[in-house]
Design an enzyme around this catalytic site. Structure first.
Site, mmCIF file in Angstrom:
data_model
loop_
_atom_site.group_PDB
_atom_site.id
_atom_site.type_symbol
_atom_site.label_atom_id
_atom_site.label_comp_id
_atom_site.label_asym_id
_atom_site.label_seq_id
_atom_site.Cartn_x
_atom_site.Cartn_y
_atom_site.Cartn_z
ATOM 1 N N ARG A 54 -49.260 -24.055 30.732
ATOM 2 C CA ARG A 54 -48.555 -25.156 31.177
ATOM 3 C C ARG A 54 -49.209 -26.536 30.658
ATOM 4 O O ARG A 54 -48.660 -27.571 30.966
ATOM 5 C CB ARG A 54 -49.037 -25.117 32.578
ATOM 6 C CG ARG A 54 -48.171 -25.866 33.516
ATOM 7 C CD ARG A 54 -48.229 -25.687 35.133
ATOM 8 N NE ARG A 54 -49.660 -25.786 35.518
ATOM 9 C CZ ARG A 54 -50.253 -24.590 36.318
ATOM 10 N NH1 ARG A 54 -49.618 -23.344 36.385
ATOM 11 N NH2 ARG A 54 -51.397 -24.841 36.869
ATOM 12 N N TYR A 107 -34.026 -49.132 34.867
ATOM 13 C CA TYR A 107 -33.038 -47.962 35.113
ATOM 14 C C TYR A 107 -32.539 -47.288 36.393
ATOM 15 O O TYR A 107 -33.609 -47.152 37.148
ATOM 16 C CB TYR A 107 -33.577 -46.796 34.205
ATOM 17 C CG TYR A 107 -32.914 -45.354 33.952
ATOM 18 C CD1 TYR A 107 -31.596 -45.320 33.625
ATOM 19 C CD2 TYR A 107 -33.488 -44.251 34.321
ATOM 20 C CE1 TYR A 107 -31.172 -44.153 33.348
ATOM 21 C CE2 TYR A 107 -32.925 -43.010 34.300
ATOM 22 C CZ TYR A 107 -31.718 -43.063 33.749
ATOM 23 O OH TYR A 107 -31.000 -41.807 33.753
ATOM 24 N N ASP A 179 -41.262 -49.876 30.426
ATOM 25 C CA ASP A 179 -40.281 -48.763 29.813
ATOM 26 C C ASP A 179 -39.753 -49.114 28.439
ATOM 27 O O ASP A 179 -39.282 -50.008 28.344
ATOM 28 C CB ASP A 179 -39.133 -48.545 30.655
ATOM 29 C CG ASP A 179 -37.907 -47.523 30.229
ATOM 30 O OD1 ASP A 179 -37.897 -47.344 29.001
ATOM 31 O OD2 ASP A 179 -37.513 -46.793 31.231
HETATM 32 C C1 PLP Z 1 -34.303 -47.090 29.991
HETATM 33 C C2 PLP Z 1 -34.434 -45.643 30.382
HETATM 34 N N1 PLP Z 1 -35.507 -45.130 31.022
HETATM 35 C C3 PLP Z 1 -35.516 -43.844 31.177
HETATM 36 C C4 PLP Z 1 -34.290 -43.196 31.205
HETATM 37 C C5 PLP Z 1 -34.656 -41.748 31.521
HETATM 38 O O1 PLP Z 1 -34.688 -40.792 30.516
HETATM 39 P P1 PLP Z 1 -34.424 -39.196 30.690
HETATM 40 O O2 PLP Z 1 -32.541 -39.046 30.727
HETATM 41 O O3 PLP Z 1 -34.814 -38.571 29.734
HETATM 42 O O4 PLP Z 1 -34.775 -38.894 32.021
HETATM 43 C C6 PLP Z 1 -33.051 -43.607 30.555
HETATM 44 C C7 PLP Z 1 -32.177 -42.618 30.509
HETATM 45 O O5 PLP Z 1 -30.830 -42.935 30.278
HETATM 46 C C8 PLP Z 1 -33.279 -44.906 30.247
HETATM 47 O O6 PLP Z 1 -31.779 -45.493 30.004
#
Ligand code: PLP
Length: 388
Positions: A54, A107, A179
């Site tokens: 894990r 997001y 992010d």
């Molecule tokens: C800016 C951003 N952060 C995070 C994510 C999430 O990623 P995941 O699809 O791998 O969960 C996305 C998905 O589109 C995204 O556009």
């Protein structure tokens, strides 16, 4: 004088095995639940590189090593998706009774997590204008436990002034999380700009082939890494060795793919800017973008993800456009080899800075196709739209 390798060069061998014996180039997917220790002393040793499936195997350690180089980070944690990576990181700071600041450009599923999970457990959330920069200070409170940025916003593409925000966050001892999925480490390094945590949905450009979900959390702060890691372990986080293997394989060609995604995207964006059907193209690498100077200052290049606003909102015209596209697929995510286009509705989510653009917003992802074919595809779709 010895030359320092470019990050592009480092990607080719990062995390690879070194041996004086013949060995394979890829780091193979080592799947396991049980790890055997030959001796009691090895079993009870304080530090063990891996000890139960894990928590990962040598496949995971190798990929972590490679992403450390990419993000210029000392610690990397892996999550089973980009969303899980953002949310695990937030969860580690947002305790009951605390307050967090989240960019209005986040997001949207991150917003659902904040409103639908954290808020119900006694965390107060303030969505802020992504363009506040150092003025974020006026929103900080005694109990502010984290600031989440996303630069550029993945639907609306505001570039955030991370150095200015980091100054405020550091002075108040509030962790700043960014992010970094759009920049994917190669185009943008938030940790170098003062952020505490950089999170990448490696699902996008790192894996790059639309076949894996995986997230990475990077930091140079050992305490932060420990805190998030502890939470992830308590919750039972696990990332499959096969997915890590695929992400590591994708990472090898990240630089070459991003060159094409970026060049194709910019060419499409410039072409769309001249189209009479479009009122605005939202691409940080275009001089017309309000944050272009910030993007030039902090980013070393562009990927293939950008937005545009159509003049029309008429559903039958929008439908005709999308249904006529042949190379651009309609589907979520981005960062894979294929071009995508989807209608988006930022007005549904925004609260701090309501989205007031008239017309249908569309998000484009430029893939690796020949850009002239992509332009022809858009041209045909606009012609279909005109017939409605
Ligand atoms: C800016 C951003 N952060 C995070 C994510 C999430 O990623 P995941 O699809 O791998 O969960 C996305 C998905 O589109 C995204 O556009």
């Amino acid at each position: 004088m010895s030359r320092k390798n470019s990050p592009r060069t480092n990607l080719v061998a990062a995390g690879r095995m070194k041996s004086d014996q013949p060995h394979v180039v890829p780091v193979p997917p080592e799947r396991a639940s049980t790890v055997l220790f030959p001796t009691y002393d090895q079993f009870t040793a304080k530090t063990r590189p891996f000890f139960y499936g894990r928590f990962g195997t040598s496949t995971h350690r190798a990929f972590e090593q490679a992403v450390m180089g990419l993000e210029n980070a000392e610690h990397i944690l892996l999550a089973p998706s980009g969303l899980a990576a953002v949310n695990f990181a937030l969860l580690s700071f947002a305790l009951p009774g605390s307050h967090i600041l989240v960019t209005d450009s986040a997001y949207d599923p991150v917003r659902y997590f904040c409103d639908g999970y954290l808020a119900r457990r006694g965390v107060e959330i303030t969505y802020y204008d992504p363009r506040l920069g150092g003025h974020i200070e006026k929103l900080c409170r005694e109990n502010t436990a984290a600031i989440l940025a996303e630069s550029p916003g993945s639907l609306t593409f505001e570039v955030q002034d991370i150095p200015a925000m980091a100054n405020i966050a550091r002075a108040r001892n509030i962790p700043l999380l960014v992010d970094n999925s759009w920049g994917s480490g190669l185009l943008y390094r938030p940790l170098d700009l003062g952020a505490d945590i950089s999170i990448i949905a490696a699902t996008k450009y790192i894996a790059g082939h639309a076949d894996v979900l995986i997230g990475t959390i990077a930091t140079n702060d050992a305490q932060i890494a420990q805190k998030i890691n502890t939470n992830m372990r308590l919750i039972g986080n696990n990332v499959s060795a096969d997915d890590v293997y695929l992400a590591h394989r994708g990472l090898r060609s990240l630089a070459a793919r991003l060159d094409v995604h970026g060049a194709n995207g910019l060419k499409l964006a410039k072409w769309l800017e001249r189209r009479p059907e479009i009122s605005c193209v939202i691409h940080p690498a275009l001089p017309s973008h309000p944050d272009h100077a910030l993007w030039q200052r902090d980013f070393s290049g562009t990927c293939g993800l950008f937005g545009a606003i159509f003049k029309t909102e008429k559903v039958e015209k929008i439908r005709a456009f999308f249904d006529a596209l042949a190379h651009f697929g309609m589907g979520y995510s981005w960062g894979g080899f294929e071009s995508l286009a989807i209608p988006v509705w930022p007005q549904k989510y925004r609260t701090a800075v309501p989205w007031e653009e008239a017309g249908q917003a569309v998000r484009f992802h430029a893939g690796l196709e020949d850009v002239e074919d992509l332009i022809a595809d858009l041209e045909a779709a606009f012609a279909a739209m005109a017939e409605m």
